[in-house]
Design an enzyme around this catalytic site. Structure first.
Site, PDB file in Angstrom:
ATOM      1  N   GLY A  69       0.834  -1.180  -0.209  1.00 28.60           N
ATOM      2  CA  GLY A  69      -0.060  -0.009   0.076  1.00 28.60           C
ATOM      3  C   GLY A  69       0.760   1.540  -0.279  1.00 28.60           C
ATOM      4  O   GLY A  69       0.805   2.124   0.646  1.00 28.60           O
ATOM      5  N   ALA A  70       1.962   1.192  -1.058  1.00 22.09           N
ATOM      6  CA  ALA A  70       3.102   2.398  -0.501  1.00 22.09           C
ATOM      7  C   ALA A  70       2.288   3.797  -1.107  1.00 22.09           C
ATOM      8  O   ALA A  70       2.851   4.497  -1.104  1.00 22.09           O
ATOM      9  CB  ALA A  70       4.097   2.174  -1.190  1.00 22.09           C
ATOM     10  N   LYS A 130       2.001   3.354 -14.359  1.00 29.05           N
ATOM     11  CA  LYS A 130       1.218   3.526 -16.225  1.00 29.05           C
ATOM     12  C   LYS A 130       3.252   3.034 -16.842  1.00 29.05           C
ATOM     13  O   LYS A 130       2.904   2.412 -17.703  1.00 29.05           O
ATOM     14  CB  LYS A 130       1.194   4.318 -16.421  1.00 29.05           C
ATOM     15  CG  LYS A 130       0.316   4.711 -15.404  1.00 29.05           C
ATOM     16  CD  LYS A 130      -1.554   4.320 -16.175  1.00 29.05           C
ATOM     17  CE  LYS A 130      -1.763   4.724 -18.025  1.00 29.05           C
ATOM     18  NZ  LYS A 130      -2.745   3.639 -17.912  1.00 29.05           N
ATOM     19  N   VAL A 170      -6.020  15.003 -19.553  1.00 30.01           N
ATOM     20  CA  VAL A 170      -7.195  14.921 -20.412  1.00 30.01           C
ATOM     21  C   VAL A 170      -7.840  15.795 -19.854  1.00 30.01           C
ATOM     22  O   VAL A 170      -8.488  15.421 -18.884  1.00 30.01           O
ATOM     23  CB  VAL A 170      -7.655  13.474 -20.699  1.00 30.01           C
ATOM     24  CG1 VAL A 170      -8.989  13.312 -21.085  1.00 30.01           C
ATOM     25  CG2 VAL A 170      -6.189  12.229 -21.213  1.00 30.01           C
ATOM     26  N   VAL A 228       1.852  22.281 -22.962  1.00 27.63           N
ATOM     27  CA  VAL A 228       2.584  22.016 -20.847  1.00 27.63           C
ATOM     28  C   VAL A 228       2.445  23.575 -20.707  1.00 27.63           C
ATOM     29  O   VAL A 228       3.145  24.519 -21.381  1.00 27.63           O
ATOM     30  CB  VAL A 228       3.465  21.323 -20.911  1.00 27.63           C
ATOM     31  CG1 VAL A 228       4.141  21.320 -19.578  1.00 27.63           C
ATOM     32  CG2 VAL A 228       3.549  20.020 -21.561  1.00 27.63           C
TER      33      VAL A 228
HETATM   34  N1  LIG Z   1      -7.554  11.461 -17.208  1.00 28.93           N
HETATM   35  C1  LIG Z   1      -6.726  11.074 -17.801  1.00 28.93           C
HETATM   36  O1  LIG Z   1      -5.883  12.233 -17.484  1.00 28.93           O
HETATM   37  C2  LIG Z   1      -4.810  10.090 -18.707  1.00 28.93           C
HETATM   38  C3  LIG Z   1      -3.827  10.603 -18.780  1.00 28.93           C
HETATM   39  C4  LIG Z   1      -3.567  10.205 -19.283  1.00 28.93           C
HETATM   40  C5  LIG Z   1      -3.886   8.726 -18.818  1.00 28.93           C
HETATM   41  N2  LIG Z   1      -5.090   7.860 -18.476  1.00 28.93           N
HETATM   42  C6  LIG Z   1      -5.480   6.716 -18.513  1.00 28.93           C
HETATM   43  O2  LIG Z   1      -5.965   6.621 -19.245  1.00 28.93           O
HETATM   44  C7  LIG Z   1      -7.274   5.330 -18.760  1.00 28.93           C
HETATM   45  C8  LIG Z   1      -8.645   5.845 -17.949  1.00 28.93           C
HETATM   46  O3  LIG Z   1      -8.300   6.993 -17.578  1.00 28.93           O
HETATM   47  P1  LIG Z   1     -10.121   7.800 -17.080  1.00 28.93           P
HETATM   48  O4  LIG Z   1      -8.684   8.787 -16.662  1.00 28.93           O
HETATM   49  O5  LIG Z   1     -10.877   7.586 -18.041  1.00 28.93           O
HETATM   50  O6  LIG Z   1     -10.190   7.575 -15.178  1.00 28.93           O
HETATM   51  P2  LIG Z   1     -11.753   7.141 -15.234  1.00 28.93           P
HETATM   52  O7  LIG Z   1     -12.710   7.922 -15.272  1.00 28.93           O
HETATM   53  O8  LIG Z   1     -11.607   6.728 -13.341  1.00 28.93           O
HETATM   54  O9  LIG Z   1     -12.312   5.505 -15.253  1.00 28.93           O
HETATM   55  C9  LIG Z   1     -11.641   4.798 -15.096  1.00 28.93           C
HETATM   56  C10 LIG Z   1     -12.426   3.101 -15.533  1.00 28.93           C
HETATM   57  O10 LIG Z   1     -11.503   2.079 -15.784  1.00 28.93           O
HETATM   58  C11 LIG Z   1     -12.239   1.421 -14.174  1.00 28.93           C
HETATM   59  N3  LIG Z   1     -11.322   0.893 -13.223  1.00 28.93           N
HETATM   60  C12 LIG Z   1     -10.798   1.428 -12.654  1.00 28.93           C
HETATM   61  N4  LIG Z   1      -9.926  -0.206 -12.169  1.00 28.93           N
HETATM   62  C13 LIG Z   1     -10.494  -0.827 -12.671  1.00 28.93           C
HETATM   63  C14 LIG Z   1      -9.977  -2.123 -12.177  1.00 28.93           C
HETATM   64  N5  LIG Z   1      -9.279  -2.729 -10.940  1.00 28.93           N
HETATM   65  N6  LIG Z   1     -10.367  -3.219 -13.274  1.00 28.93           N
HETATM   66  C15 LIG Z   1     -11.184  -3.056 -14.237  1.00 28.93           C
HETATM   67  N7  LIG Z   1     -11.790  -1.791 -14.163  1.00 28.93           N
HETATM   68  C16 LIG Z   1     -11.135  -1.021 -13.993  1.00 28.93           C
HETATM   69  C17 LIG Z   1     -13.459   2.336 -13.413  1.00 28.93           C
HETATM   70  O11 LIG Z   1     -14.616   1.146 -13.550  1.00 28.93           O
HETATM   71  P3  LIG Z   1     -15.455   1.882 -11.946  1.00 28.93           P
HETATM   72  O12 LIG Z   1     -15.664   3.506 -12.265  1.00 28.93           O
HETATM   73  O13 LIG Z   1     -15.936   0.530 -12.798  1.00 28.93           O
HETATM   74  O14 LIG Z   1     -14.351   2.369 -10.564  1.00 28.93           O
HETATM   75  C18 LIG Z   1     -13.690   3.095 -14.841  1.00 28.93           C
HETATM   76  O15 LIG Z   1     -14.848   2.828 -15.984  1.00 28.93           O
HETATM   77  C19 LIG Z   1      -6.529   5.507 -17.329  1.00 28.93           C
HETATM   78  O16 LIG Z   1      -5.958   3.767 -17.399  1.00 28.93           O
HETATM   79  C20 LIG Z   1      -5.400   6.317 -17.110  1.00 28.93           C
HETATM   80  O17 LIG Z   1      -4.189   6.252 -16.340  1.00 28.93           O
HETATM   81  C21 LIG Z   1      -5.797   8.752 -18.111  1.00 28.93           C
END
Ligand SMILES: NC(=O)c1ccc[n+]([C@@H]2O[C@H](COP(=O)([O-])OP(=O)(O)OC[C@H]3O[C@@H](n4cnc5c(N)ncnc54)[C@H](OP(=O)(O)O)[C@@H]3O)[C@@H](O)[C@H]2O)c1
Length: 275
Positions: free
Chosen positions: A19-20, A112, A138, A201
């Site tokens: 849990g770091a 990531k 995003v 940025v």
């Molecule tokens: N948003 C950004 O700025 C950003 C930037 C770069 C990369 N990303 C990457 O983009 C992806 C989506 O980001 P987001 O901002 O759209 O996130 P988000 O709105 O939090 O959505 C994440 C989704 O993944 C699901 N999820 C979470 N933990 C999971 C698990 N252990 N197993 C299966 N599903 C799981 C969630 O389901 P529940 O709702 O049911 O928990 C939700 O549907 C992520 O991989 C993130 O690292 C995001």
């Protein structure tokens, strides 16, 4: 205990901290590292990111899937200790260094980085095509009723909850561009490798200024959260994503679409008086 003596305490020893990424555990890790220990961290983040990615890829291997598009992050690109200054242009040849991420307790970035590394290795070893999309923060209109972390970062600047902004630089990109990037990475036969998606940025002070220019009556934070030197900006190359035919929407539009969406969904209330 002096820091020299403390450093000797843990030299050559390996400690596992579960849990770091938590509040207390992240301090335990910090103190262990200062004492010279090698820390192996498990987090709520690392296992789901790496094992979750590999689980999906194993399923892909069992089916007729040919190409996988992975949502990685620019976090898997930029965190390697190389200087980032306004004249530096980061591109897809950069890779974050897991050791550097761990030392600096960048747990999300580490998750990531490790997940992307694991995906590349698995796909290479199993003959699957892989393309990664590496976006920065995003933002843009929300389709879902709940907030995600990156959109929340904008909300925190405009909801009056703080009179300070982070003394940090973030890259920003529009969610519609990122979604289209994924689709083109899947559809375009020549799409390959990694695609950074970062429109610009900016330091949070500049972000606040952009918001102020469009929404002059919103009370906004007016000072940085700490007295540390101002974090420098840097550039991220758009050449590769342009090769897929995507011209990234500018920051100003991204911010405006985000704020209007936050307002429409009831996360914030104020008069729409942008210029
Ligand atoms: N948003 C950004 O700025 C950003 C930037 C770069 C990369 N990303 C990457 O983009 C992806 C989506 O980001 P987001 O901002 O759209 O996130 P988000 O709105 O939090 O959505 C994440 C989704 O993944 C699901 N999820 C979470 N933990 C999971 C698990 N252990 N197993 C299966 N599903 C799981 C969630 O389901 P529940 O709702 O049911 O928990 C939700 O549907 C992520 O991989 C993130 O690292 C995001």
């Amino acid at each position: 205990m002096s820091s020299a003596a403390a450093a000797m305490t843990g030299a050559g020893k390996v400690v596992c901290v579960t849990g770091a990424s938590g509040y207390i555990a992240s301090w335990i890790v910090k103190l262990l590292l200062a004492r010279g220990y090698t820390v192996r961290a498990t987090t709520e983040l690392l296992d789901p990111a790496v094992k979750g990615t590999l689980n999906v890829l194993r399923s892909c291997k069992k089916t007729s899937v040919k190409r996988v598009v992975i949502t990685s992050s620019v976090g898997a690109v930029i965190y390697n200790g190389k200087p980032r200054t306004p004249d530096v242009v980061v591109d897809e040849t950069w890779f974050s260094d897991p050791e550097f991420c761990q030392k600096n307790q960048h747990w999300y970035v580490l998750s990531k980085t490790l997940a992307e590394e694991a995906a590349w290795t698995f796909c290479r070893d199993n003959g699957l095509q892989i393309v990664t999309i590496n976006p920065s923060m995003v933002i843009g209109p929300l389709l879902q009723p709940t907030l995600n972390t990156s959109v929340e970062a904008i909300l925190k600047l405009i909801d009056g909850s703080s009179d300070t902004y982070p003394n940090f630089c973030y890259g920003w990109v529009n969610v519609k561009d990122v979604a289209l990037g994924h689709i083109l990475a899947f559809e375009v036969p020549s799409a390959n490798g990694r695609y950074c998606m970062v429109e610009r940025v900016v330091h949070c002070s500049e972000l606040v200024n952009v918001i102020r220019g469009m929404y002059p009556t919103i009370p906004l934070p007016d000072k940085p959260a700490d007295d540390e030197p101002t974090f420098p900006t840097y550039q991220v190359s758009k050449e590769k994503i342009r090769s897929l035919g995507i011209e990234l929407v500018p920051l100003e539009t991204n911010i405006q679409e985000t704020i209007e969406s936050l307002k429409e969904k009831g996360f914030v209330t104020f008069e729409s008086n942008h210029l």
